[in-house]
Write an enzyme that holds these catalytic residues in place. Structure first.
Site, PDB file in Angstrom:
ATOM      1  N   ARG A  25       0.823  -1.220   0.000  1.00 18.83           N
ATOM      2  CA  ARG A  25       0.000   0.000   0.000  1.00 18.83           C
ATOM      3  C   ARG A  25       0.853   1.263   0.000  1.00 18.83           C
ATOM      4  NH1 ARG A  25      -1.432   2.966   3.965  1.00 18.83           N
ATOM      5  NH2 ARG A  25      -1.414   1.339   5.538  1.00 18.83           N
ATOM      6  N   TYR A  31     -13.474  13.833 -19.611  1.00 17.84           N
ATOM      7  CA  TYR A  31     -13.967  12.456 -19.506  1.00 17.84           C
ATOM      8  C   TYR A  31     -15.152  12.446 -18.532  1.00 17.84           C
ATOM      9  CZ  TYR A  31     -14.210   7.819 -17.422  1.00 17.84           C
ATOM     10  OH  TYR A  31     -14.670   6.634 -16.910  1.00 17.84           O
ATOM     11  N   ASP A  85      -4.575  15.352 -18.260  1.00 20.06           N
ATOM     12  CA  ASP A  85      -4.922  13.945 -18.469  1.00 20.06           C
ATOM     13  C   ASP A  85      -4.455  13.594 -19.886  1.00 20.06           C
ATOM     14  OD1 ASP A  85      -6.145  11.550 -19.145  1.00 20.06           O
ATOM     15  OD2 ASP A  85      -7.990  11.987 -18.061  1.00 20.06           O
ATOM     16  N   LYS A 106      -5.967   2.186 -20.481  1.00 19.65           N
ATOM     17  CA  LYS A 106      -6.169   2.379 -21.930  1.00 19.65           C
ATOM     18  C   LYS A 106      -4.874   2.061 -22.688  1.00 19.65           C
ATOM     19  CE  LYS A 106      -9.951   4.099 -20.180  1.00 19.65           C
ATOM     20  NZ  LYS A 106     -11.015   3.218 -19.782  1.00 19.65           N
TER      21      LYS A 106
END
Ligand code: PLP
Length: 387
Positions: free
Chosen positions: A52, A106, A178, A203
């Site tokens: 983590r 988005y 982005d 993606k």
């Protein structure tokens, strides 16, 4: 090997971040799946090796590889693209802060702002990333951050990215880009002065539609702060998923070039077809951003959208008749996909907001894969014959 700063993107994709020799001489960096490691005296909490905390060997290797590809001082992987976005915003913003955000984000990013910003004490104004002369009026004394995307979804507009950086520098704002749709093969935001680049690595970076992940790139100082946010919120990427992402990254440049080529070929074919009313692709001379996109990008990307002359019924009929692309949301994988953004990625927007930015019900978005361009053109041709 330490990636050479001047190596080209194909070389960086294969060799960037790789360890030579690798552990036990392994050419492929292995998956260190252990959650925890023995502690050296004097280790800081955030440097304890724990999954983590983003500090285990496979994670550090992946961070170096991501940084090499974007030409960044440091990189960080996250559990999704949304985890990347939210970790960046939670690090950079405080209650009372105001965001300038592109008006064509988005859908998930748009919904995060509209659904959660108020609870967090943030305000925002959506601005047209193509109209630099409108930004000053939207800025307030509390504005801290300018959030844009390289290529917008699904209209494929290319933001005035150099103007965003110049404006933000004048006004003392942090710039966040982005870069999911362009990938570092087509554009590197940090190279024109953005402070932070992030990706849905789900993606193009992974490229095989089998991993959900995010990536954040920037200076070592900024990434250090964002990493602490991710560590506290718990959005770290598991090493198994990270292994798949690192493997995908090695072929990013060849995949992206094939997708640039396929999208351009298909866009040219569709733009001349009598049953097509409009094609949105920045590589076409008819696209409103073609001139500055040509100066900014190394490739126009694998995404395009179109409207049928016959409207919604024709759009539905086209989707039914296509044989190669699957009807599915998401993008950037090796297989071509088609979707209607009004009922998928942008379903959360009000119909009026969608209409304002051109997302009509009949708009079809195409994510081109790495198939042969001639087969894609033939498939769209036969499907259009049936409409
Ligand atoms: N940014 C863009 C441009 C996207 O297309 C997506 C997802 O489709 C995201 C961010 C969110 O990424 P993820 O689904 O990996 O959380």
């Amino acid at each position: 090997m330490d990636p050479r700063d001047d190596a080209r993107i194909d070389t960086l994709a294969v060799h960037g971040g790789e360890r030579r020799p690798g552990p036990e001489g392994s050419l492929v960096f292995p998956i260190y799946q252990g959650t925890v490691y023995t502690v050296e005296p004097g280790t800081d909490y955030h440097d304890l090796k724990y999954i983590r905390l983003n500090s285990t060997p496979s994670q550090v290797y992946l961070h170096d590889k991501l940084a090499a590809l974007e030409g960044a001082e440091a990189g960080l992987a996250t559990a999704s693209g949304m985890a990347a976005l939210t970790s960046v915003l939670h690090t950079l913003l405080r209650p009372g802060d105001h965001i300038l955000a592109s008006d064509c984000l988005y859908g998930g990013t748009h919904d995060f702002l509209t659904g959660h910003a108020a609870d967090l004490g943030w305000t925002y104004t959506f601005v047209d990333p193509q109209s630099p002369d409108t930004w000053a009026a939207a800025k307030t004394p509390s504005t801290r951050l300018f959030l844009v995307e390289t290529i917008t979804n699904p209209m494929m507009r290319v933001a005035r990215l150099r103007d965003v950086v110049a404006f933000a520098r004048r006004e003392g704002l942090t710039t966040v880009c982005d870069n999911t749709f362009a990938s570092p093969v087509n554009f590197r935001p940090l190279s024109v002065g953005f402070d932070v680049a992030f990706h849905s690595a789900t993606k193009y970076l992974n490229g095989h539609s089998d991993v959900v992940a995010g990536a954040v790139l920037g200076s070592a100082e900024l990434i250090g702060r964002i990493r602490r946010t991710v560590n506290h919120y718990g959005g770290s990427l598991d090493p198994h998923a990270g292994f798949l992402l690192a493997r995908g990254l090695k072929t990013l440049a060849v995949r992206m070039r094939a997708q640039n080529h396929n999208a351009l070929t298909l866009a040219q074919f569709l733009s001349e077809h009598p049953k097509i009313a409009a094609v949105n692709y920045p590589g076409l001379a008819s696209h409103p951003d073609h001139a500055h996109a040509s100066a900014l990008l190394s490739g126009f990307g694998g995404m395009l959208s179109l409207r049928m002359a016959g409207g919604l019924d024709a759009a539905k009929a086209l989707l039914d008749a296509l044989r190669i692309p699957a009807v599915a949301p998401s993008l950037g994988g090796v297989e071509s996909l088609v979707t209607r953004p009004a009922i998928t990625s942008h379903a959360g927007m009000s119909p009026a907001d969608r209409e304002r930015i051109g997302i009509t019900d009949d708009l079809i978005r195409v994510s081109t894969g790495i198939e042969d361009a001639a087969d894609l053109v033939e498939d769209f041709g036969q499907a259009l014959d049936k409409v």
